[in-house]
Design an enzyme around this catalytic site. Sequence first.
Site, PDB file in Angstrom:
ATOM      1  N   CYS A   2      -4.537   5.061   4.784  1.00  0.00           N
ATOM      2  CA  CYS A   2      -3.619   6.061   5.588  1.00  0.00           C
ATOM      3  C   CYS A   2      -4.440   6.666   6.700  1.00  0.00           C
ATOM      4  O   CYS A   2      -6.060   6.785   6.400  1.00  0.00           O
ATOM      5  CB  CYS A   2      -4.495   6.821   4.249  1.00  0.00           C
ATOM      6  SG  CYS A   2      -3.486   8.854   4.255  1.00  0.00           S
ATOM      7  N   GLU A 111       2.989   5.380   7.747  1.00  0.00           N
ATOM      8  CA  GLU A 111       2.595   4.138   7.683  1.00  0.00           C
ATOM      9  C   GLU A 111       3.248   3.509   8.221  1.00  0.00           C
ATOM     10  O   GLU A 111       4.491   3.538   9.187  1.00  0.00           O
ATOM     11  CB  GLU A 111       2.834   3.240   6.756  1.00  0.00           C
ATOM     12  CG  GLU A 111       1.916   2.052   6.856  1.00  0.00           C
ATOM     13  CD  GLU A 111       0.379   2.134   6.830  1.00  0.00           C
ATOM     14  OE1 GLU A 111       0.379   2.092   8.229  1.00  0.00           O
ATOM     15  OE2 GLU A 111       0.139   2.640   5.652  1.00  0.00           O
TER      16      GLU A 111
END
Length: 256
Positions: A2, A111
């Site tokens: 993340c 992402e």
Amino acid sequence: MCGRFALTATPEELLELFGLLEAEGFPARFNIAPTQPIIVVVASERAEPGSNLPERKALLVRWGFTPGWVKDPRKFPLLINARAETAIEKAAFRAAMRHRRVLVPASGFYEWQRPAKGSRDAAQAFWVRPRKGGIVALAGLMETWSSADGSEVDTAAILTTGANRAVSHIHDRMPVVIQPEDFSRWLDCKSQEPRDVADLMVPAAEDYFEAIPISEKVNKVTNTGPDLQDEVTPAAPIPKKRRADDRDDGGQMSLF
């Protein structure tokens, strides 16, 4: 992994979901990056035994975990993530896993899917959000670093675990999500040892997230508008599953 996320919820929405003592106004943020301030939710003592006052409060901390024993943060790696499977074993995170577990409110995270080896294609960015909308609570760890002159900096990292089906074709890691019914147990560091909350550090349900392909605008931290989350047609076909040999470096010290 993340490395970027967004939080566009209102203070009222945070108050309702987390049962906070208070939540000050703040602008919607569409591209939160490491080293920037982030909101975390921590357990708060009740005013009196048996009181019905909220037991949680929100704090602003620096995204980039610094253990208390570090002498010079400038010479220490930037720890934005901690692997849930091994955090309790790592010297950097061991104390925080036992004593300073927090929640990190987010509207979703970004992402990047790396292209096949040898390809000239750019990495494809995705906006990963809850299918039903709303706020997601990411599992986090907090540490207060004190300098020699007595000044203090509150810092935090986001815990990650293996990716579920919605994310695994993009990356093999994803942030740990804590559901509302488990907030109290996760934040209770007095009676809940790390082993007691290990069952919470698992991938989110298969249908919890959806991944939306977006443009490369999100790559630059100076781009902060809502158009970052606009869906685009990927330049190259999206593989159904992430390649087994395309691994990251552990997800604790890099951005993407």
